[in-house]
Write an enzyme that holds these catalytic residues in place. Structure first.
Site, short mmCIF file in Angstrom:
data_model
loop_
_atom_site.label_atom_id
_atom_site.label_comp_id
_atom_site.label_asym_id
_atom_site.label_seq_id
_atom_site.Cartn_x
_atom_site.Cartn_y
_atom_site.Cartn_z
CE1 TYR A 1 47.55 40.72 45.08
CE2 TYR A 1 46.21 40.22 43.13
CZ TYR A 1 46.31 40.56 44.47
OH TYR A 1 45.15 40.74 45.20
CD GLU B 1 46.24 39.81 48.23
OE1 GLU B 1 45.56 40.76 47.80
OE2 GLU B 1 46.96 39.90 49.24
#
Ligand code: GDP
Ligand code: MN
Length: 380
Positions: free
Chosen positions: A101, A189
């Site tokens: 992530y 993101e």
């Protein structure tokens, strides 16, 4: 403003962030011609402006034309968290060895942007953040000088041992940070940032992409504003924006009409405190014309969950008698029969009270009184 994954990936590609080869389509026919340029396996991905598409069945891998057709058919038109899928992204799928992530967002407590990274990326990142926060690396980014290269390198070495992967990570992360600042984002993101191998060489790729732009800075980015997909946003929120109302739909049954964001928050808190559930956040702003009031009531009552409405006004520049008049007019024009409780204090409150005496609207003297009364009507 949220933009779709396929739009975010176009921006990523401009910033040299590796993504898969892909095509965006909105029908089965388009899909059939688009796959001529792609090689199987192909991942079929719902384009809706919410997260958790994978878990909702909106991301599926196809190994041949039959699977592709069946996935496109089942995903187009699918309802994901109340949003209908109108477009699907067809992307060449890779064999993912590990999911990381990486994201940049604003941390209100630190009062600055932060770089967030984790070796435990993927669809369960929220649980990881809750249950094992030590697996999430957070780095404060200076809003003035931006991220320093040693900071990115430091994170890179905590996630990877292989130097070429560290460099790959540094390049991707630095470019994501550039996007964040260049476009005035509130979130950039990649989840998952996928580890895969080609010819025995390990590499990273942005398999998913998410960008949220700050609405207040959109005027600086007219090209970005055109990416807005109004059809995919909550329709009542779009309508509210047009009428210059700050409105957020929630899932309770007490509609709220309030002036000022702080008072709106306090009203929602108080409704909760007395056992009710607000159906929305709605700030009608400073000058509340009758038209605005009508629009507010129209939007609120279009929500079938709303069973009663609380109008809570603290009149300063806003005159309470204007609000009362607007309210009565709106009720008549929109044929509203729902129970309404109004607490109107401040400028011209006595005139407002006099206007409401012979109306179906219940008058409340205080905010607490108003909240109690509106919740009482729901019990009846
Ligand atoms: P989200 O659930 O809305 O965040 O959608 P994602 O784009 O993150 O996709 C969900 C999951 O599908 C990912 O975590 C991956 O495990 C899987 N996935 C997405 N793209 C690919 C791909 O190209 N190859 C493989 N093997 N899996 C993928
Ligand atoms: Mn994702």
């Amino acid at each position: 403003m949220k933009i779709h994954e396929y739009q975010a990936k176009e921006i990523y590609r401009k910033y040299n962030i590796p993504t898969s080869k892909e095509q965006i389509v909105s029908s089965l026919d388009e899909a059939k011609s688009a796959i001529k340029d792609l090689t199987y396996p192909i991942v079929v991905k719902a384009q809706v402006l919410v997260g958790g598409r994978g878990k909702a069945g909106g991301v599926k891998i196809a190994r041949d034309i039959n699977e592709l057709e069946s996935h496109v058919k089942s995903i187009l038109g699918m309802n994901i968290k109340g949003l209908i899928v109108k477009k699907v992204l067809l992307a060449e799928a890779i064999k993912i060895d590990a999911e990381y992530y990486v994201g940049i967002t604003i941390d209100r407590e630190r009062q600055s942007p932060v770089l967030i990274a984790s070796a435990s990326g993927g669809m369960d990142i929220e649980q990881v953040a809750q249950k094992s926060p030590e697996k999430i690396l957070t780095t404060t980014i200076s809003p003035l000088i931006g991220i320093k290269s040693y900071q990115v390198r430091n994170v890179g070495y905590q996630l990877f041992t292989d130097t070429s992967l560290v460099n790959n990570f540094i390049s991707i992360t630095s470019n994501l940070t550039r996007i964040f600042f260049d476009l005035d984002c509130s979130l950039v993101e990649v989840n998952p940032l996928a580890l895969y191998s080609v010819n025995n060489e390990k590499k990273l790729m942005a398999v998913d992409a998410k960008i949220v732009l700050d609405d207040n800075a959109l005027f600086k980015h007219p090209d970005m504003a055109t990416l807005r997909d109004i059809e995919s946003e909550e329709p009542s929120e779009v309508q509210a924006k047009k009428a210059d109302l700050s409105y957020v739909k929630l899932d309770g049954n007490v509609g709220c009409v309030v002036n000022g964001a702080g008072l709106a928050m306090a009203t929602m808190d108080l409704i909760k405190r007395y056992g009710g559930n607000p159906a929305n956040f709605l700030d009608i702003g400073g000058s509340s014309s009758p038209e605005k009031m009508r629009e507010a009531m129209r939007i609120l009552t279009a929500d079938k969950n709303v069973k009663a409405v609380l109008v809570n006004i603290f009149g300063g520049i806003t005159r309470c008698d204007d609000v009362a008049q607007g309210l009565l007019w709106a009720m008549k024009e929109e044929n509203i029969t729902l129970p309404i409780v109004a607490r109107l204090v401040g400028t011209n409150q006595d005139k407002a009270k006099a206007l409401l005496v012979n109306s179906p609207i219940t008058f409340a003297e205080t905010m607490t009184d108003g909240v109690k009364k509106v919740i009482e009507t729901l019990k009846g």
